[in-house]
Structures are given as C-alpha cells and as structure tokens.
Design a protein around this motif. Sequence first.
Motif, PDB file in Angstrom:
ATOM      1  N   ILE A  59      36.710 -20.561  30.321  1.00 24.98           N
ATOM      2  CA  ILE A  59      37.457 -19.373  29.892  1.00 24.98           C
ATOM      3  C   ILE A  59      38.944 -19.695  29.758  1.00 24.98           C
ATOM      4  CG2 ILE A  59      38.177 -17.053  30.559  1.00 24.98           C
ATOM      5  CD1 ILE A  59      35.319 -17.207  29.471  1.00 24.98           C
ATOM      6  N   SER A  60      39.499 -20.486  30.685  1.00 26.22           N
ATOM      7  CA  SER A  60      40.908 -20.874  30.574  1.00 26.22           C
ATOM      8  C   SER A  60      41.161 -21.653  29.288  1.00 26.22           C
ATOM      9  CB  SER A  60      41.331 -21.704  31.791  1.00 26.22           C
ATOM     10  OG  SER A  60      41.417 -20.914  32.959  1.00 26.22           O
ATOM     11  N   CYS A  61      40.239 -22.540  28.928  1.00 21.83           N
ATOM     12  CA  CYS A  61      40.371 -23.293  27.671  1.00 21.83           C
ATOM     13  C   CYS A  61      40.395 -22.344  26.478  1.00 21.83           C
ATOM     14  CB  CYS A  61      39.213 -24.277  27.516  1.00 21.83           C
ATOM     15  SG  CYS A  61      39.321 -25.763  28.552  1.00 21.83           S
ATOM     16  N   LEU A  62      39.495 -21.371  26.486  1.00 23.35           N
ATOM     17  CA  LEU A  62      39.423 -20.435  25.360  1.00 23.35           C
ATOM     18  C   LEU A  62      40.665 -19.540  25.300  1.00 23.35           C
ATOM     19  CD1 LEU A  62      35.644 -19.506  25.564  1.00 23.35           C
ATOM     20  CD2 LEU A  62      36.781 -20.829  23.760  1.00 23.35           C
ATOM     21  N   LYS A  63      41.150 -19.101  26.454  1.00 19.33           N
ATOM     22  CA  LYS A  63      42.392 -18.319  26.471  1.00 19.33           C
ATOM     23  C   LYS A  63      43.545 -19.127  25.878  1.00 19.33           C
ATOM     24  CE  LYS A  63      41.468 -15.571  30.696  1.00 19.33           C
ATOM     25  NZ  LYS A  63      41.866 -15.412  32.111  1.00 19.33           N
ATOM     26  N   ALA A  64      43.653 -20.388  26.304  1.00 17.33           N
ATOM     27  CA  ALA A  64      44.764 -21.225  25.852  1.00 17.33           C
ATOM     28  C   ALA A  64      44.680 -21.497  24.345  1.00 17.33           C
ATOM     29  CB  ALA A  64      44.781 -22.543  26.626  1.00 17.33           C
ATOM     30  N   ILE A  65      43.496 -21.836  23.862  1.00 18.57           N
ATOM     31  CA  ILE A  65      43.338 -22.153  22.438  1.00 18.57           C
ATOM     32  C   ILE A  65      43.655 -20.939  21.566  1.00 18.57           C
ATOM     33  CG2 ILE A  65      41.663 -22.799  20.657  1.00 18.57           C
ATOM     34  CD1 ILE A  65      40.260 -24.487  22.869  1.00 18.57           C
ATOM     35  N   HIS A  66      43.154 -19.768  21.964  1.00 19.41           N
ATOM     36  CA  HIS A  66      43.448 -18.566  21.177  1.00 19.41           C
ATOM     37  C   HIS A  66      44.951 -18.272  21.163  1.00 19.41           C
ATOM     38  CE1 HIS A  66      39.100 -17.837  21.238  1.00 19.41           C
ATOM     39  NE2 HIS A  66      39.316 -16.940  20.300  1.00 19.41           N
ATOM     40  N   GLN A  67      45.595 -18.433  22.317  1.00 18.34           N
ATOM     41  CA  GLN A  67      47.039 -18.200  22.366  1.00 18.34           C
ATOM     42  C   GLN A  67      47.776 -19.221  21.508  1.00 18.34           C
ATOM     43  OE1 GLN A  67      48.607 -17.972  26.359  1.00 18.34           O
ATOM     44  NE2 GLN A  67      50.736 -18.004  25.682  1.00 18.34           N
ATOM     45  N   TRP A  68      47.370 -20.469  21.578  1.00 13.11           N
ATOM     46  CA  TRP A  68      48.013 -21.543  20.805  1.00 13.11           C
ATOM     47  C   TRP A  68      47.905 -21.284  19.302  1.00 13.11           C
ATOM     48  CZ3 TRP A  68      51.060 -25.625  21.925  1.00 13.11           C
ATOM     49  CH2 TRP A  68      51.189 -26.645  20.984  1.00 13.11           C
ATOM     50  N   LEU A  69      46.744 -20.819  18.874  1.00 13.78           N
ATOM     51  CA  LEU A  69      46.504 -20.581  17.451  1.00 13.78           C
ATOM     52  C   LEU A  69      46.978 -19.201  16.990  1.00 13.78           C
ATOM     53  CD1 LEU A  69      42.921 -22.122  17.110  1.00 13.78           C
ATOM     54  CD2 LEU A  69      45.115 -23.166  16.457  1.00 13.78           C
ATOM     55  N   GLY A  70      47.508 -18.406  17.920  1.00 13.44           N
ATOM     56  CA  GLY A  70      47.981 -17.084  17.558  1.00 13.44           C
ATOM     57  C   GLY A  70      46.867 -16.099  17.272  1.00 13.44           C
ATOM     58  N   ARG A  71      45.710 -16.331  17.854  1.00 10.36           N
ATOM     59  CA  ARG A  71      44.568 -15.449  17.634  1.00 10.36           C
ATOM     60  C   ARG A  71      44.448 -14.427  18.762  1.00 10.36           C
ATOM     61  NH1 ARG A  71      39.259 -18.993  15.976  1.00 10.36           N
ATOM     62  NH2 ARG A  71      40.129 -20.161  14.189  1.00 10.36           N
ATOM     63  N   LYS A  72      43.940 -13.277  18.426  1.00 10.03           N
ATOM     64  CA  LYS A  72      43.630 -12.286  19.440  1.00 10.03           C
ATOM     65  C   LYS A  72      42.381 -12.717  20.198  1.00 10.03           C
ATOM     66  CE  LYS A  72      42.497  -7.397  20.080  1.00 10.03           C
ATOM     67  NZ  LYS A  72      42.215  -6.095  19.404  1.00 10.03           N
ATOM     68  N   LEU A  73      42.426 -12.589  21.517  1.00  5.03           N
ATOM     69  CA  LEU A  73      41.277 -12.964  22.333  1.00  5.03           C
ATOM     70  C   LEU A  73      40.131 -11.990  22.067  1.00  5.03           C
ATOM     71  CD1 LEU A  73      40.976 -15.263  24.465  1.00  5.03           C
ATOM     72  CD2 LEU A  73      41.311 -13.518  26.217  1.00  5.03           C
ATOM     73  N   PRO A  74      38.910 -12.491  21.896  1.00  7.33           N
ATOM     74  CA  PRO A  74      37.770 -11.578  21.698  1.00  7.33           C
ATOM     75  C   PRO A  74      37.575 -10.664  22.904  1.00  7.33           C
ATOM     76  CG  PRO A  74      37.178 -13.852  21.147  1.00  7.33           C
ATOM     77  CD  PRO A  74      38.517 -13.904  21.823  1.00  7.33           C
ATOM     78  N   SER A  75      36.717  -9.675  22.749  1.00  6.43           N
ATOM     79  CA  SER A  75      36.381  -8.782  23.858  1.00  6.43           C
ATOM     80  C   SER A  75      35.736  -9.598  24.976  1.00  6.43           C
ATOM     81  CB  SER A  75      35.409  -7.708  23.396  1.00  6.43           C
ATOM     82  OG  SER A  75      34.134  -8.282  23.131  1.00  6.43           O
ATOM     83  N   PRO A  76      35.800  -9.107  26.233  1.00  2.00           N
ATOM     84  CA  PRO A  76      35.154  -9.850  27.321  1.00  2.00           C
ATOM     85  C   PRO A  76      33.692 -10.184  27.033  1.00  2.00           C
ATOM     86  CG  PRO A  76      36.556  -8.158  28.238  1.00  2.00           C
ATOM     87  CD  PRO A  76      36.564  -7.947  26.746  1.00  2.00           C
ATOM     88  N   ASN A  77      32.925  -9.241  26.503  1.00  2.00           N
ATOM     89  CA  ASN A  77      31.517  -9.508  26.224  1.00  2.00           C
ATOM     90  C   ASN A  77      31.338 -10.619  25.198  1.00  2.00           C
ATOM     91  OD1 ASN A  77      30.661  -7.457  27.993  1.00  2.00           O
ATOM     92  ND2 ASN A  77      29.010  -6.865  26.614  1.00  2.00           N
ATOM     93  N   ASP A  78      32.124 -10.583  24.126  1.00  2.00           N
ATOM     94  CA  ASP A  78      32.007 -11.611  23.092  1.00  2.00           C
ATOM     95  C   ASP A  78      32.453 -12.973  23.613  1.00  2.00           C
ATOM     96  OD1 ASP A  78      31.044  -9.769  21.297  1.00  2.00           O
ATOM     97  OD2 ASP A  78      32.957  -9.478  20.256  1.00  2.00           O
ATOM     98  N   LEU A  79      33.531 -12.983  24.386  1.00  5.03           N
ATOM     99  CA  LEU A  79      34.034 -14.244  24.924  1.00  5.03           C
ATOM    100  C   LEU A  79      33.013 -14.852  25.893  1.00  5.03           C
ATOM    101  CD1 LEU A  79      36.688 -15.873  24.613  1.00  5.03           C
ATOM    102  CD2 LEU A  79      37.449 -14.839  26.752  1.00  5.03           C
ATOM    103  N   VAL A  80      32.443 -14.012  26.753  1.00  3.46           N
ATOM    104  CA  VAL A  80      31.441 -14.479  27.711  1.00  3.46           C
ATOM    105  C   VAL A  80      30.193 -14.973  26.991  1.00  3.46           C
ATOM    106  CG1 VAL A  80      29.850 -13.706  29.525  1.00  3.46           C
ATOM    107  CG2 VAL A  80      32.275 -13.087  29.636  1.00  3.46           C
ATOM    108  N   HIS A  81      29.751 -14.256  25.991  1.00  2.00           N
ATOM    109  CA  HIS A  81      28.558 -14.667  25.237  1.00  2.00           C
ATOM    110  C   HIS A  81      28.761 -16.054  24.627  1.00  2.00           C
ATOM    111  CE1 HIS A  81      24.784 -13.926  23.132  1.00  2.00           C
ATOM    112  NE2 HIS A  81      25.357 -14.395  22.029  1.00  2.00           N
ATOM    113  N   PHE A  82      29.912 -16.263  24.015  1.00  2.00           N
ATOM    114  CA  PHE A  82      30.223 -17.565  23.426  1.00  2.00           C
ATOM    115  C   PHE A  82      30.273 -18.652  24.493  1.00  2.00           C
ATOM    116  CE2 PHE A  82      33.495 -20.733  22.429  1.00  2.00           C
ATOM    117  CZ  PHE A  82      33.000 -21.259  21.245  1.00  2.00           C
TER     118      PHE A  82
END
Length: 335
Positions: free
Chosen positions: A118-141
């Motif tokens: 999850i930390s990796c996904l948070k960092a990558i989304h922030q780096w790329l300027g993307r909005k973080l998905p919803s908790p359910n979508d992020l967890v599913h991925f």
Amino acid sequence: MKSIVARSPTRVDLAGGTLDLWPLYAIAGGATTVNVAISVWTEVSMAPAPGLQLYSLDLNREWKFKDLGELASQEGDHQLKLFRELLLHFPELKDCRITTRSESPVGGGIGGSSSLTISCLKAIHQWLGRKLPSPNDLVHFAHNVEARILRTPTGTQDYFPAVSGGLNILDYSDYGVRQTVLSLRDTPLASHALVVNTGRSHNSGLNNFDVFTRVIKGEEKVMAALNEIRRVAAETRRVCVTQEWQRLPDLFRQETAARLQLTPLFSSPEIQRLEKSVLEEGASAIKICGAGGGGCVLTWVNPQYRERVMRRCQDEGFQLLNADPVEPLDSYANG
C-alpha cells in the motif's frame, strides 16, 4: 520533481482473520473481521534519479535499470517480485529512485508486506500526480498482485488499515466488502494492548492454505471451527461498537480455542511460553496475530500490571514492539 514520502501503518487483528479469504466468507454465508491499525510503519520514498533505481533498506539491496523494460526482464530475482509486479502497471514511471523501509518484523503476522504494498501504491500515485483510488479498489488491486507474487490465496483485511488507519470493521458478504473505520479515542487499546514478537517467523500463506484446502474438501470439523470464529467475530464487532471493552479478553480466549480446532499450526512452543509468562504476571489474555504459528501476539493487560508484563517479556527474550493504535488517516473515519 520534488522528493515524496508515503507511509502506512500495519495492524493487529482482534477477530475474524482467515474468513477474509474468498471464498471462505462466501461459503460461511458472510463474515466480519475486526482489526486495529498500529504505529509499526512501512515507508516508501521517491526522488528524481536517472533511469529506474530501487533500494530496499531492509534487504540492503539496490538495483539499477535503464527503464521498466529492463526491470520486466528480471524474472529470476525473487526479491524483485513486488517491485516488478507493481511498477509494470505504471508504464509512465521513469527517472526516479524508489526506497522502501519496514519497521515490521519479518513474518510478524501484522500485515507488514501488505502495508508495504500500500505504501508503494500511495507513493507512485503521488509521484505521478494521480488521485488515489477508493480503499476498496486499492485493496482489490493490491491483494490480487500479492496473490500472484505468493501464488497462494490472500485475504484483504491487512490492506484496509494500511490505507485508512483506525479501528476497522470489515463486513464480508455476497456484495463484497463494506469497511467501517472508527476512531480510537476513548478506547482502552493504547493502555491495555501490548504487541510482543515471539521471535519465530510465521507463514500466513501456508497456514491459511491448509484451512482453505480442508474447507474445499468439506471437512466438517474445520467448518464448525470457522463458524465459531465467525460467531466470535460478530460479537467482537458488537463489543467494539458498544464499547464493552471488558469483554475482549474472553472473546480472545474463545477465538483461540476455535482456531486451535481449526488447525494445530495456529500455536507454537514460543506462543505457549509467552502466554504462560504474561498470564503469570497479571495479563488477562493473549490474541495471536494473523494466521499464527509464530510472529506477534497481542497481550491484553490492565495498566497496573503493564510494567510487570513488559519486564517479564524482556527477561524471557521476547521483543516488545513500539505499537500504538493509529487514528483514522485523513477523512476515513465513519464514527
């Protein structure tokens, strides 16, 4: 591009673990898992750098690639699997250095690998300027990626507190997962809970897979134990909502008895020695974290006995984790 840092908590589960695996909760007719985010953190930082540079502080290993294509070709390096499986989903990623760090003991049973994902996904989304998905979508991925890495069924309970913090009530049904995040204010979790590492690494994948295969085979004893765990988890959910915290020790004991019926792999000589020691010093109960067999144990102890229990744990060679409850992150609190 400026450097960025993303952090995520790990967790201790209060009830209902294992039932977060599909299709176990579907076979059981729905289930609940309750867990608490704790201040044992994972951290991922990103900074500008030529090509693609990866550094794991925990492994003390560094890799350098010219681009994602070169990373994709490194299929034989097991320690690169998480990086490879995650980063290849982001083809625009380039010219950066990614550094990872985890405070969780290896095999601790507190969701360290899931938190790091999850930390990796948070960092990558922030780096790329993307909005973080919803908790359910992020967890599913995240749990699908980790299942592919581990090649074993994975649950989802570990990821939710890493995303959201707080006291998590996860209700599993035919419609999916409904997450409720509660504040930890006015709870005794900070004063009564100690997280102790037994020093023996556990393997949640193997323990859960043993249960998984026996359920699929239709073993009645296993289903009966799962149904008892399901009942205890539902009661733990109610206790957390109504704040009847004095009932938690008894519920911990009930769940432990059911889990030992589920599989003898749940306990270990180290866990048994820890339990005997802390109960002798005044602790009320223990709650084995994750799939058990080793790793960390939540010890429930009244404040007047806390110092005695801590000293005994240290004298016995067990590691006390600096693990305070973590309040809901950002705007995730539901109550």
